[in-house]
Motif scaffolding. Structure first.
Motif, PDB file in Angstrom:
ATOM      1  N   SER A 100      34.544  60.308  72.657  1.00  0.00           N
ATOM      2  CA  SER A 100      33.888  60.930  71.510  1.00  0.00           C
ATOM      3  C   SER A 100      32.915  59.960  70.835  1.00  0.00           C
ATOM      4  O   SER A 100      31.863  60.361  70.348  1.00  0.00           O
ATOM      5  CB  SER A 100      34.926  61.429  70.505  1.00  0.00           C
ATOM      6  OG  SER A 100      35.767  60.381  70.098  1.00  0.00           O
ATOM      7  N   ALA A 147      29.807  59.886  72.937  1.00  0.00           N
ATOM      8  CA  ALA A 147      29.036  61.097  72.680  1.00  0.00           C
ATOM      9  C   ALA A 147      28.278  60.958  71.363  1.00  0.00           C
ATOM     10  O   ALA A 147      27.115  61.343  71.252  1.00  0.00           O
ATOM     11  CB  ALA A 147      29.967  62.309  72.639  1.00  0.00           C
ATOM     12  N   GLN A 148      28.951  60.390  70.360  1.00  0.00           N
ATOM     13  CA  GLN A 148      28.301  60.192  69.056  1.00  0.00           C
ATOM     14  C   GLN A 148      27.047  59.332  69.188  1.00  0.00           C
ATOM     15  O   GLN A 148      26.094  59.478  68.437  1.00  0.00           O
ATOM     16  CB  GLN A 148      29.259  59.521  68.061  1.00  0.00           C
ATOM     17  CG  GLN A 148      30.378  60.411  67.557  1.00  0.00           C
ATOM     18  CD  GLN A 148      29.921  61.354  66.456  1.00  0.00           C
ATOM     19  OE1 GLN A 148      28.764  61.367  66.082  1.00  0.00           O
ATOM     20  NE2 GLN A 148      30.844  62.160  65.955  1.00  0.00           N
ATOM     21  N   MET A 189      26.545  75.986  67.902  1.00  0.00           N
ATOM     22  CA  MET A 189      26.718  75.324  66.601  1.00  0.00           C
ATOM     23  C   MET A 189      27.719  74.179  66.732  1.00  0.00           C
ATOM     24  O   MET A 189      27.553  73.128  66.119  1.00  0.00           O
ATOM     25  CB  MET A 189      27.163  76.342  65.553  1.00  0.00           C
ATOM     26  CG  MET A 189      26.035  77.326  65.172  1.00  0.00           C
ATOM     27  SD  MET A 189      26.605  78.719  64.170  1.00  0.00           S
ATOM     28  CE  MET A 189      26.691  77.979  62.542  1.00  0.00           C
ATOM     29  N   GLY A 247      27.963  72.404  69.219  1.00  0.00           N
ATOM     30  CA  GLY A 247      27.219  71.328  69.868  1.00  0.00           C
ATOM     31  C   GLY A 247      26.558  70.393  68.875  1.00  0.00           C
ATOM     32  O   GLY A 247      26.270  69.238  69.183  1.00  0.00           O
ATOM     33  N   TYR A 294      27.946  69.201  66.293  1.00  0.00           N
ATOM     34  CA  TYR A 294      28.983  68.483  65.546  1.00  0.00           C
ATOM     35  C   TYR A 294      28.549  67.069  65.170  1.00  0.00           C
ATOM     36  O   TYR A 294      28.684  66.644  64.029  1.00  0.00           O
ATOM     37  CB  TYR A 294      30.284  68.430  66.370  1.00  0.00           C
ATOM     38  CG  TYR A 294      31.423  67.806  65.629  1.00  0.00           C
ATOM     39  CD1 TYR A 294      32.183  68.555  64.742  1.00  0.00           C
ATOM     40  CD2 TYR A 294      31.742  66.462  65.799  1.00  0.00           C
ATOM     41  CE1 TYR A 294      33.232  67.990  64.048  1.00  0.00           C
ATOM     42  CE2 TYR A 294      32.789  65.890  65.105  1.00  0.00           C
ATOM     43  CZ  TYR A 294      33.535  66.658  64.238  1.00  0.00           C
ATOM     44  OH  TYR A 294      34.572  66.088  63.538  1.00  0.00           O
ATOM     45  N   ARG A 295      28.003  66.343  66.135  1.00  0.00           N
ATOM     46  CA  ARG A 295      27.726  64.929  65.860  1.00  0.00           C
ATOM     47  C   ARG A 295      26.527  64.741  64.937  1.00  0.00           C
ATOM     48  O   ARG A 295      26.291  63.645  64.442  1.00  0.00           O
ATOM     49  CB  ARG A 295      27.530  64.158  67.160  1.00  0.00           C
ATOM     50  CG  ARG A 295      26.191  64.379  67.836  1.00  0.00           C
ATOM     51  CD  ARG A 295      26.118  63.558  69.125  1.00  0.00           C
ATOM     52  NE  ARG A 295      24.806  63.617  69.733  1.00  0.00           N
ATOM     53  CZ  ARG A 295      23.851  62.703  69.534  1.00  0.00           C
ATOM     54  NH1 ARG A 295      24.076  61.676  68.753  1.00  0.00           N
ATOM     55  NH2 ARG A 295      22.691  62.828  70.129  1.00  0.00           N
ATOM     56  N   THR A 331      26.088  66.690  62.203  1.00  0.00           N
ATOM     57  CA  THR A 331      26.396  67.277  60.911  1.00  0.00           C
ATOM     58  C   THR A 331      27.478  66.447  60.231  1.00  0.00           C
ATOM     59  O   THR A 331      28.164  65.656  60.871  1.00  0.00           O
ATOM     60  CB  THR A 331      26.888  68.733  61.056  1.00  0.00           C
ATOM     61  OG1 THR A 331      27.865  68.782  62.095  1.00  0.00           O
ATOM     62  CG2 THR A 331      25.753  69.655  61.416  1.00  0.00           C
ATOM     63  N   THR A 332      27.626  66.630  58.908  1.00  0.00           N
ATOM     64  CA  THR A 332      28.478  65.699  58.173  1.00  0.00           C
ATOM     65  C   THR A 332      29.470  66.370  57.228  1.00  0.00           C
ATOM     66  O   THR A 332      30.276  65.680  56.616  1.00  0.00           O
ATOM     67  CB  THR A 332      27.614  64.759  57.309  1.00  0.00           C
ATOM     68  OG1 THR A 332      26.784  65.571  56.481  1.00  0.00           O
ATOM     69  CG2 THR A 332      26.751  63.861  58.163  1.00  0.00           C
ATOM     70  N   THR A 333      29.421  67.694  57.082  1.00  0.00           N
ATOM     71  CA  THR A 333      30.293  68.360  56.116  1.00  0.00           C
ATOM     72  C   THR A 333      31.750  67.962  56.319  1.00  0.00           C
ATOM     73  O   THR A 333      32.251  67.974  57.436  1.00  0.00           O
ATOM     74  CB  THR A 333      30.181  69.884  56.272  1.00  0.00           C
ATOM     75  OG1 THR A 333      28.843  70.265  56.018  1.00  0.00           O
ATOM     76  CG2 THR A 333      31.095  70.591  55.289  1.00  0.00           C
ATOM     77  N   ASN A 334      32.449  67.600  55.234  1.00  0.00           N
ATOM     78  CA  ASN A 334      33.862  67.259  55.369  1.00  0.00           C
ATOM     79  C   ASN A 334      34.725  68.445  54.934  1.00  0.00           C
ATOM     80  O   ASN A 334      34.227  69.498  54.557  1.00  0.00           O
ATOM     81  CB  ASN A 334      34.181  65.998  54.559  1.00  0.00           C
ATOM     82  CG  ASN A 334      33.950  66.209  53.079  1.00  0.00           C
ATOM     83  OD1 ASN A 334      33.963  67.343  52.600  1.00  0.00           O
ATOM     84  ND2 ASN A 334      33.724  65.132  52.369  1.00  0.00           N
ATOM     85  N   THR A 384      22.259  74.574  60.763  1.00  0.00           N
ATOM     86  CA  THR A 384      22.938  74.554  62.053  1.00  0.00           C
ATOM     87  C   THR A 384      22.699  75.844  62.811  1.00  0.00           C
ATOM     88  O   THR A 384      22.386  75.847  63.998  1.00  0.00           O
ATOM     89  CB  THR A 384      24.452  74.347  61.840  1.00  0.00           C
ATOM     90  OG1 THR A 384      24.643  73.179  61.052  1.00  0.00           O
ATOM     91  CG2 THR A 384      25.170  74.175  63.157  1.00  0.00           C
ATOM     92  N   ARG A 387      24.057  73.706  74.772  1.00  0.00           N
ATOM     93  CA  ARG A 387      25.007  73.159  73.799  1.00  0.00           C
ATOM     94  C   ARG A 387      24.960  71.630  73.793  1.00  0.00           C
ATOM     95  O   ARG A 387      25.115  70.997  72.752  1.00  0.00           O
ATOM     96  CB  ARG A 387      26.419  73.635  74.146  1.00  0.00           C
ATOM     97  CG  ARG A 387      27.475  73.180  73.161  1.00  0.00           C
ATOM     98  CD  ARG A 387      28.827  73.733  73.497  1.00  0.00           C
ATOM     99  NE  ARG A 387      29.398  73.062  74.663  1.00  0.00           N
ATOM    100  CZ  ARG A 387      30.552  73.413  75.229  1.00  0.00           C
ATOM    101  NH1 ARG A 387      31.241  74.430  74.753  1.00  0.00           N
ATOM    102  NH2 ARG A 387      31.012  72.769  76.272  1.00  0.00           N
ATOM    103  N   THR A 388      24.756  71.065  74.967  1.00  0.00           N
ATOM    104  CA  THR A 388      24.664  69.610  75.051  1.00  0.00           C
ATOM    105  C   THR A 388      23.340  69.103  74.494  1.00  0.00           C
ATOM    106  O   THR A 388      23.294  68.102  73.773  1.00  0.00           O
ATOM    107  CB  THR A 388      24.810  69.171  76.519  1.00  0.00           C
ATOM    108  OG1 THR A 388      26.038  69.673  76.998  1.00  0.00           O
ATOM    109  CG2 THR A 388      24.787  67.667  76.643  1.00  0.00           C
TER     110      THR A 388
END
Lengths: 339, 261
Positions: free
Chosen positions: B75, B78-79, B102, B104, B106-107, B109-112, B130, B166-167
């Motif tokens: 992971s 990937a980041q 969406m 895809g 993930y890395r 975006t930052t919402t917690n 997104t 997605r990638t």
């Protein structure tokens, strides 16, 4: 917007819940309160099992820790309920996070067994650490009052449960439709693919455990006051069966399904309380029907037949018994080779 | 000379005494399509798993944009900008096509948890961005009309294309494609060929393509690396590789001879 759209139905349910204390007797009000508490438990279980796909059985333990935490902080330290209640929930969340780190190196059946062992371990603590937990006999929680609000304790408690349940329902609803919720579903549907998108498995699973623990802990705090009494057998393995049954009946991977499942199971069980033996038979029958014929739970039926129920369903569709895509006949290699 | 987007230096891997990779080197430039071919058991997928962090090499290292990534979690790698697709379809079954896209992001975006659960404005805005990006990415690969279908309702070839989208959506530096053309019909193959070129030209991403469909590799790749028994036996533009005696012997020989006899 369709008449029976999800929003309308939920608003009607909320309106019914709001006026319930005015029309219900104290027993019915108690059942209403129970439905709200179990809705929280079912949502917590669904976030962990239905969305994040972690087959864990620690929910009853978190429920108990929330109840004992809330009760014991009042009894031993004289804290007011207003502080002991959130503190108990946070303790449950913290324990959920803590057990997730050893537990999450495991998966599937091993995770199930280790969390089951943890649930038994908390039972043992509740039973045998008598100096703190008062052992098998349990203990009475201090009476709380809602002064200066002009409500009796049961009504006040009911509205507190309602407020908390609505808030945490909305919270869960928002959460599963966010990148965090998508990370949960991604981990459930394909760990390797989730990682390839930058989703950290341990962190995501730990998060699910923590949130699930928080929901169960909140439910525990409310439950301790609803009963006015805390004892070990309220948080034993049957609770896990109950929570699991609720999300199976309501619908895995659906927040609204958690509400439906909790409501139906609690009300059916209460209606049958008078008839000896019927509770167990009907409970078992309901589970069989849903496991055999309605895998998606009630929510999948509603989704199919009620127009406007536009719930994003996040349950993975059942696998068809077809060969994996790789086995689809490919063009023979000879035909595809370079000329 | 451009700095490599991906560099593999002397990577060796053994499983219980069996040498699967032996001192493999690989340099891939930004914006390059690199073919990675070799007979079954040559170590292609193992090399790919080493690059993306699933296997740890016994020796050697991997650099992504000059940053060593050996030993990091998949992971984390990937980041840092490494994307991949898989031999079998890995769309998330519980999500629609749009939601898969969406996910895809993930890395990027930052919402917690709190911002998401409380539906704060920052979360709503990020969610809108997104979704917009996801729709755009679907349009790019010509799948916009399937946005709201469950991923599993698509044909196998369509699922592969969605996976690639997605990638790509998080704009990685390097994407590893593990046999993306398996199961595609000849017609679809031509479309796929065009899609890969379009990705290279418009996205500037380096693609590493493991493929058994030799025609696709020879058509679309800028350079081709050939592995056999865990060693790199040849590397060059497709024509060089095609005519390399060692390669013909190790791999292409049988097929070509069969075609020409």
């Amino acid at each position: 917007m369709a008449l029976f759209g999800r929003r309308n139905v939920l608003l009607v349910l909320l309106a019914v819940a709001l006026v319930l204390p005015a029309v219900a007797n104290s027993y019915q009000l108690y059942i209403g309160n129970l439905v709200l508490i179990y809705t929280l438990l079912a949502i917590g279980m669904n976030l962990l099992l239905g969305f994040a796909g972690q087959l864990a059985f620690a929910n009853a333990a978190m429920f108990g820790i929330g109840a004992y935490g809330t009760g014991l902080l009042q009894v031993h330290f004289g804290l007011p309920f207003a502080i002991a209640f959130p503190a108990g929930a946070l303790i449950a969340a913290a324990v959920g996070l803590a057990i997730s780190f050893p537990a999450l190196r495991l998966s599937g059946l091993y995770l199930a067994l280790s969390t089951l062992a943890f649930a038994q371990f908390t039972q043992w603590i509740f039973l045998h650490w008598e100096g703190v937990t008062f052992g098998a006999g349990g203990f009475k929680t201090p009476q709380i009052s809602f002064d200066p609000l002009p409500v009796s304790k049961p009504v006040g408690l009911y509205y507190l449960s309602l407020l908390v349940a609505v808030a945490l329902y909305i919270f869960a609803r928002n959460l599963v439709a966010s990148r965090v919720g998508r990370a949960f579903v991604a981990v459930r549907d394909g760990e390797v693919a989730a990682q390839s998108l930058g989703v950290d498995l341990l962190r995501t699973k730990a998060l699910a455990f923590g949130i699930s623990g928080f929901y169960a802990g909140v439910a525990g705090g409310l439950y301790s006051q609803a009963l006015n009494y805390v004892s070990p057998e309220g948080y034993d393995l049957f609770q896990i069966v109950l929570h699991k049954a609720m999300i199976v009946v309501g619908g895995m991977g659906s927040v609204a399904g958690s509400l439906l499942g909790a409501g139906i199971i609690i009300i059916v069980l209460e209606l049958l309380r008078a008839v000896k033996g019927a509770q167990e038979i009907v409970f078992g029958g309901i589970l069989l029907v849903f496991v055999l014929f309605l895998r998606g739970g009630l929510i999948s039926v509603i989704q199919r037949y009620v127009k406007g129920w536009d719930e994003p369903l996040h349950a993975a569709p059942p696998r068809r018994d077809e060969p994996p895509p790789l086995a689809v006949p490919a063009t023979p290699v000879a035909e595809r080779a370079a000329p | 000379m451009t700095a490599p987007a991906l560099r593999v230096e002397g990577v060796s891997v053994g499983f219980g005494g069996v040498r699967v990779l032996e001192g493999v080197d690989l340099d891939v430039k930004p914006g390059e399509i690199r073919g990675l071919i070799g007979p079954n058991g040559a170590g292609k997928t193992t090399l790919l798993n080493v690059i993306c962090g699933i296997h740890r090499p016994d020796a050697g290292r991997v650099l992504l944009d000059g940053v060593p990534i050996t030993g990091k979690k998949p992971s984390s790698i990937a980041q840092l900008g490494l994307g991949r697709t898989f031999q079998t379809s890995q769309l998330f079954r519980g999500m629609t096509v749009l939601e898969n896209l969406m996910a895809g992001l993930y890395r990027r975006t930052t919402t917690n948890v709190l911002a998401a659960g409380l539906n704060l404005r920052s979360h709503r805005e990020e969610e809108e961005r997104t979704e917009e990006a996801a729709r755009k990415a679907l349009e790019f690969v010509g799948m916009a009309q399937f946005a709201d279908r469950p991923g599993t309702a698509l044909s196998f070839g369509q699922q592969r294309v969605v996976e690639i989208a997605r990638t790509l959506i998080s704009e990685p530096r390097v994407v590893l494609l593990d046999e993306p053309a398996v199961g595609l019909s000849l017609n679809r193959l031509a479309e796929f060929d065009a899609l890969l070129r379009r990705i290279r030209d418009e996205k500037g991403v380096a693609l590493i393509l493991i493929e058994h469909v030799i025609r696709l590799v020879m058509d679309v790749c800028d350079r081709v690396t050939v592995l056999s028994s865990g060693r790199r036996i040849a590397e060059g533009v497709p024509d060089e590789v095609r005519n390399d005696r060692q390669v013909i012997e190790a791999y292409l020989g049988k097929e070509l001879r069969a075609r020409h006899s």
